[in-house]
Design a protein around this motif. Structure first.
Motif, PDB file in Angstrom:
ATOM      1  N   LEU A   1      89.040  -1.628  22.209  1.00 39.20           N
ATOM      2  CA  LEU A   1      89.041  -2.900  22.927  1.00 39.20           C
ATOM      3  C   LEU A   1      89.208  -2.679  24.429  1.00 39.20           C
TER       4      LEU A   1
ATOM      5  N   SER B   1      91.731  -8.359  14.651  1.00 38.65           N
ATOM      6  CA  SER B   1      90.413  -7.789  14.960  1.00 38.65           C
ATOM      7  C   SER B   1      89.812  -7.103  13.759  1.00 38.65           C
TER       8      SER B   1
ATOM      9  N   ASP C   1      87.948  -7.836  26.256  1.00 39.51           N
ATOM     10  CA  ASP C   1      88.273  -8.149  24.859  1.00 39.51           C
ATOM     11  C   ASP C   1      89.660  -8.764  24.738  1.00 39.51           C
TER      12      ASP C   1
ATOM     13  N   LYS D   1      90.530 -12.397  23.159  1.00 35.98           N
ATOM     14  CA  LYS D   1      91.899 -12.685  22.723  1.00 35.98           C
ATOM     15  C   LYS D   1      92.809 -12.594  23.936  1.00 35.98           C
TER      16      LYS D   1
ATOM     17  N   ARG E   1      93.685 -15.783  17.994  1.00 41.03           N
ATOM     18  CA  ARG E   1      93.157 -15.480  19.332  1.00 41.03           C
ATOM     19  C   ARG E   1      94.232 -15.517  20.412  1.00 41.03           C
TER      20      ARG E   1
END
Length: 414
Positions: free
Chosen positions: A30, A411, A8, A221, A377
């Protein structure tokens, strides 16, 4: 460890910023992975143990602005002993050529220079910091030497705005086991892929594709914490290109500060935590910490273009210069009582290319430009992105926390 196919959040660099980002995200849902080019964590922090158990912080060493330093509570939590002995950087021990009246005159000149820089920070346009030296002042070379230690370069390469922006509370502490050891302990819980050099960050598609020396993976990301010189020279490339980030990094080059450790055969002959300047009339000179933390050694410190010259001269040049300067101060017999046992060479480190960032004149705003996220991102951290604590490990740590929080905010917004 083998690389996963996807995470992630990928974090580039396991220095203080990258480790702080990972620690901040560790309790989220994440998946996190740090990609580190070196075979160790810590980045520009690294503690080694030399002979006689001498602690050598090859990189960052001091808890600067300690009363506001984020690593102080971390040190307390991890059980690291903090030494609060006041550094004597402005003094000359052993009464060697720097009598009190001259020292007072130097401190007055330094304080007046700082006051002129502070006033100039209110001007509508940035200036070169060396402009605010008093013409003909006998202490200008010594003030420039101080700049090589704190900025890694001479004042003619420093932004006045940036010089004034740095927050120095005057509290400087040390760690008996080393700053690098603290940062390594802080980062120990993090998931890190070592010996993994990132060469390309392709953010053209729905997933970010990361090319490394050990293969390719994707991420949702990414947090980039690499030193500015690696972004500026495009050792790490972006696709599509990010010219504004490359330009900002180029405006924040890494200066150079190098250290050499000298073992003492007769340590009791020198004062504990004393200090000497190699010379008072030139910018290219060493700053010497005598018996730091009571250890049987001298830590020599060189900065700016002089440090680069010594690095380029090859291994051992730092030690030779340090010993020559100390012998000139203390006497010829001293040469027999001291020997080199360690040194740093940050300009020749391919994953650093220097020590810490300074803003070139007219480029103080590049810190904010480099720190700004892209499209929710791509995120950026590292000491160079800190608005007030750049050049420091705690500035890097705080920037990593900030970038991680930006990741979480982006997020939750999805």
């Amino acid at each position: 460890m083998s690389l996963p196919s996807h995470v992630d959040v990928a974090i580039i660099g396991a220095g203080a910023a990258g480790l702080a980002a990972a620690r901040t995200l560790e309790n989220s849902a994440l998946s996190i992975l740090i990609l580190e080019a070196r075979d160790r964590i810590g980045g520009r922090s690294h503690t080694t143990i030399l002979e006689n158990n001498i602690i050598f912080d090859v990189g960052c060493e001091w808890l600067h602005s300690a009363n506001k330093n984020s690593f102080v509570p971390i040190a307390n939590e991890l059980g690291f002993v903090i030494d609060k002995t006041r550094p004597r950087w402005r003094e000359q021990s052993l009464n060697l050529g720097f009598p009190p009246e001259q020292r007072d005159d130097f401190l007055k000149a330094m304080d007046e220079f700082d006051a002129r820089v502070e006033a100039a920070s209110d001007l509508p346009e940035d200036t070169v910091a060396s402009k605010w030296l008093e013409p003909g002042n006998r202490w200008n070379a010594q003030i420039d030497a101080i700049s090589t230690y704190i900025n890694g370069c001479e004042l003619d390469q420093v932004s006045t705005y940036d010089f004034d922006a740095y927050e120095d509370t005057g509290e400087n502490w040390r760690l008996s086991k080393g700053y690098g050891a603290l940062i390594a302990a802080y980062g120990a819980p993090c998931k890190v892929a070592l010996n993994t050099q990132v060469t390309l960050i392709d953010h053209s598609g729905p997933r970010i594709r990361i090319e490394t020396s050990r293969g390719t993976l994707t991420a949702g990301k990414i947090i980039v914490t690499a030193p500015t010189d690696l972004i500026a020279n495009e050792s790490i490339r972006f696709q599509p290109a990010l010219p504004e980030k490359v330009a900002a990094a180029a405006g924040l080059p890494l200066g150079l500060a190098d250290k050499v450790m000298l073992a003492l055969d007769d340590p009791e002959a020198l004062p504990r935590d004393g200090h000497l300047y190699g010379a008072l009339d030139r910018a290219g000179t060493g700053s010497y910490h005598l018996r730091p933390l009571g250890q049987p050694c001298i830590a020599g410190f060189f900065g700016g273009s002089f440090a680069r010259q010594l690095e380029d001269a090859g291994e051992g040049a730092l030690a030779a210069q340090a010993i020559d300067e100390l012998v000139a101060l203390i006497g010829a017999d001293f040469r027999k009582k001291v020997r080199p046992i360690g040194e740093s060479r940050w300009a020749h480190d391919p994953f650093a290319r220097g020590s810490y960032s300074h803003a070139l004149p007219g480029h103080a705003d590049d810190r904010a430009t480099l720190a700004a996220p892209i499209t929710g991102r791509l995120f950026f951290a590292g000491e160079a992105t800190s608005p007030n604590f750049f050049t420091t490990a705690h500035g890097a740590q705080e920037s990593g926390v900030r970038a991680a929080k930006e990741v979480l905010a982006s997020s939750s917004a999805v």
